[in-house]
Design a protein around this motif. Structure first.
Motif, mmCIF file in Angstrom:
data_model
loop_
_atom_site.group_PDB
_atom_site.id
_atom_site.type_symbol
_atom_site.label_atom_id
_atom_site.label_comp_id
_atom_site.label_asym_id
_atom_site.label_seq_id
_atom_site.Cartn_x
_atom_site.Cartn_y
_atom_site.Cartn_z
ATOM 1 N N PHE A 265 -34.970 7.216 -34.520
ATOM 2 C CA PHE A 265 -33.800 7.947 -34.062
ATOM 3 C C PHE A 265 -33.213 7.197 -32.862
ATOM 4 C CE2 PHE A 265 -36.539 10.988 -36.134
ATOM 5 C CZ PHE A 265 -35.664 11.746 -36.916
ATOM 6 N N LEU A 266 -31.966 6.799 -32.997
ATOM 7 C CA LEU A 266 -31.301 6.109 -31.899
ATOM 8 C C LEU A 266 -31.025 7.088 -30.769
ATOM 9 C CD1 LEU A 266 -29.777 3.611 -30.742
ATOM 10 C CD2 LEU A 266 -27.735 4.484 -31.892
ATOM 11 N N VAL A 267 -31.394 6.706 -29.561
ATOM 12 C CA VAL A 267 -31.113 7.519 -28.381
ATOM 13 C C VAL A 267 -29.834 6.972 -27.749
ATOM 14 C CG1 VAL A 267 -31.958 8.359 -26.167
ATOM 15 C CG2 VAL A 267 -33.572 7.877 -28.025
ATOM 16 N N PRO A 268 -28.743 7.742 -27.747
ATOM 17 C CA PRO A 268 -27.488 7.243 -27.167
ATOM 18 C C PRO A 268 -27.679 6.804 -25.726
ATOM 19 C CG PRO A 268 -27.116 9.300 -28.368
ATOM 20 C CD PRO A 268 -28.595 9.108 -28.295
ATOM 21 N N VAL A 269 -26.928 5.781 -25.334
ATOM 22 C CA VAL A 269 -27.073 5.200 -23.996
ATOM 23 C C VAL A 269 -26.927 6.260 -22.911
ATOM 24 C CG1 VAL A 269 -26.052 3.589 -22.344
ATOM 25 C CG2 VAL A 269 -26.336 2.911 -24.734
#
Length: 669
Positions: A265-269
């Motif tokens: 799961f990509l963690v937004p910046v």
């Protein structure tokens, strides 16, 4: 009775002994950062008297949570500023910035215009051009190095985060196992202190929230809600990856579903926080935009000078050539993992027509095997608000995207829906080279000159109003105009302010006529000559019979007319401001670089203020936390005396009990 006194004295002396141990432990750990002050709490029995002693940690959980949050914020701004301040210093330093090299180049070019026949003056221009290119190359390489440093920091940070998460998970298990076994021995409190210290270390890296479970364990969730440490001690790992492979690592959470199954799961910046979030924000909002704008500026300077130099004539009586090599600036498209075709995409500068070349990345979407869409996107690959979506069809696998000043090439087979991220400006500044080394190749002269017939009777003169891209008029092999090139204009009639003109070719044939015109500017275009290589205008009031000549500027070594046009580029608006705004350029070279510097400087200034504010808040929270959890030596010294006296008093109770018991025995004896 004596037995009651004995038990009371015994329980009291043991309790006060425990209190003395706790107080001594507080004093010994007064300078231990992770230590939380403890207090012995006396619990009364339901039958009266003292039942037991419980050792409590003196901690304000609200202050503890707030302190972790403040640590994350300070770490975020510190990490951002650590990198951004270096970049800001280099951009503003007159000895290292690109603007000084650009200024020096154009100043030297103006000096050459003062003596256009001087080979020495021309050589100095090429030396400054080479220095300018080197400055672009070096600065872009420095930005590449910073990008690599950020990637390395992210890799090291993820390793630390995983190690800390594992430690927290293990401490959760140990704390659960220690509950109820020996509350008074302080082992559980020591584990809790260790866990709090691990959480503070984690807060330096990322921002998170904590949920306390009934079992005494903690669940740790990242800012976006994804679980990092679970209640049972298991933890999900974090890593870095990207899609497409842009060599720009992203922060992802890897969940273990058991049986070897995992998901990412990509963690937004904006939801990372801590030093990791600070590094990511610096890279995406400061470093990469700076590098792309530097590449855009380099392309526009090089292509503008190339285009104008090709319109002039050099010291060998030949048309000018390109001063800079842009062929290596071609960027390869990065395919998304979801693509199903085997196409490859490349994008290069649309040389001679790069006015709309943007600093932003471009996304290419194939809507069929030959149809495409191109749009400017942000750092996340999302189309910019207001950005124009250019659609078209490939011809032999290629297309010119004029709205973005690039040429698109697609090889092999693309399927509908295939997407590619292209970064045409990102590495451009590092790939530009000087293409000429001979000072004679600098085309300061115009390839054509104009003159008035000395027998003219009117009060007028001809001027060369424009030099366009050379296509059809020059015979450079023989140093002359082609026979079909316009070479003479004659005034054949006049009615009031309206004139009749005839345009003749070099071989004497009539090219076209203009009847009854009151406008004597851009005559060749008025005569219907499409895209003429040069353009002329007549100033003043000519007379019927007047004629004007145009010829190849053979041996026009003292002519600097094209050199002046090269110099004028510095003051013209030739750089596009934004890929989401109008495609027409609205900035000069200096304005473009100035905007780059000011954007970085304003971010540094803003983050510095936010960092100072975050540090002030953290200091207040730390003081609040320490007021509850920190060891006060004066207070502990007073407690030491108090518990010592209580211990002595309890011992006296035992002594009294013994005396009573002895007296009782003697009375029975």
């Amino acid at each position: 009775m004596s037995f009651d006194l004995l038990n009371i004295g015994k329980s009291g002396i043991l309790a006060h002994q425990q209190s003395l141990q706790v107080t001594s432990q507080n004093i010994n750990n007064a300078n231990t950062p992770s230590y939380v002050r403890e207090r012995a709490e006396y619990l009364e029995s339901s039958y009266g008297g003292l039942e037991r002693v419980r050792v409590q940690r003196m901690i304000d959980e609200f202050a503890n949570r707030q302190l972790r949050s403040d640590i994350s914020k300070v770490s975020y701004y510190e990490a951002n500023l650590q990198q951004a301040e270096q970049l800001d210093s280099l951009l503003g330093d007159s000895t290292t910035n690109v603007a000084s090299s650009i200024e020096s180049f154009f100043n030297t070019l103006q000096d050459a215009n003062n003596d256009p026949g001087s080979v020495t003056a021309r050589q100095l221009v090429l030396a400054e051009a080479d220095a300018m290119v080197t400055k672009f190359n070096d600065f872009s390489s420095y930005l590449d190095d910073q990008k690599d440093i950020i990637n390395e920091r992210l890799k090291l940070s993820t390793d630390r985060i995983n190690a800390i998460a594992e430690n927290i998970g293990n401490l959760n298990k140990e704390i659960f196992a220690s509950q109820g076994l020996s509350e008074a021995n302080g082992d559980t409190n020591a584990l809790l202190n260790q866990r709090d210290e691990e959480l503070r270390k984690l807060a330096e890296l990322v921002e998170f929230s904590v949920i306390e479970n009934d079992s005494g364990s903690l669940s740790v969730n990242l800012k976006n809600g994804q679980p990092l440490v679970l209640e049972d001690g298991r933890f999900n790992s974090v890593a870095v990856s990207n899609n497409p492979n842009t060599e720009r690592l992203e922060f992802v959470l890897r969940k273990d579903h058991g049986g070897g199954a995992k998901s990412e799961f990509l963690v937004p910046v904006g939801q990372v926080g801590g030093s990791v979030g600070g590094y990511l924000e610096y890279r995406d909002e400061t470093l990469m935009p700076t590098q792309r704008r530097l590449g855009q500026l380099a392309v526009r300077i090089a292509d503008s000078l190339n285009t104008q130099n090709q319109k002039g004539m050099d010291l060998d009586n030949q048309l000018g050539r390109k001063l800079f090599d842009l062929t290596k600036t071609e960027a390869a498209g990065l395919g998304y993992s979801q693509n199903t075709g085997n196409a490859s995409v490349t994008m290069g500068v649309l040389e001679g027509n790069s006015e709309s070349f943007p600093s932003e990345n471009l996304q290419v979407t194939m809507t069929s095997a030959t149809d495409y869409e191109v749009v400017a996107v942000d750092s996340r690959g999302v189309p910019l608000d207001g950005a124009e979506v250019v659609t078209g069809t490939l011809t032999a696998g290629s297309a010119d995207i004029v709205r973005y000043g690039v040429s698109l090439n697609v090889a092999n087979t693309a399927n509908a829906g295939d997407k590619f991220l292209v970064k045409p400006s990102e590495s451009a500044a590092a790939e530009i080279n000087l293409a000429v080394r001979r000072p004679e190749d600098l085309a300061l002269a115009s390839p054509v000159r104009v003159s008035d017939n000395p027998d003219n009777t009117g009060a007028s003169s001809i001027e060369l109003s424009a030099i366009n891209t050379p296509d059809d008029y020059y015979d450079t092999t023989n140093n002359t105009l082609l026979n079909s090139a316009p070479a003479r204009i004659e005034i054949t009639g006049q009615t009031g302010d309206a004139y009749d003109l005839t345009i003749f070719a070099k071989d004497g044939s009539t090219l076209n006529t203009i009847a009854g015109t009151t406008d004597l500017s851009n005559i060749l275009s008025q005569a219907g000559l499409a895209d003429p290589d040069y353009e002329v205008s007549i100033n003043g009031e000519p007379a019927v019979g007047d004629s004007f000549e145009m010829e190849y500027n053979l041996n026009g070594f003292d002519d600097n007319s094209n050199g002046q046009r090269l110099t004028d580029l510095q003051r013209q608006q030739l750089v596009r401001r934004d890929g989401a705004e109008d495609y027409e350029p609205t900035m000069t070279f200096n304005e473009s670089y100035g905007r780059l510097v000011s954007d970085v400087g304003s971010k540094v200034s803003q983050n510095r203020v936010l960092r100072d504010s975050a540090e002030a808040i953290k200091a207040q929270t730390t003081a609040l936390y320490e007021s509850k959890s920190g060891v006060n030596l004066e207070e502990e010294a007073a407690n030491l005396i108090q518990y010592q006296q209580a211990y002595t008093a309890s011992a006296r109770i035992i002594t009294t009990s013994q005396t009573i018991f002895d007296t009782l025995l003697r009375s029975l004896g």
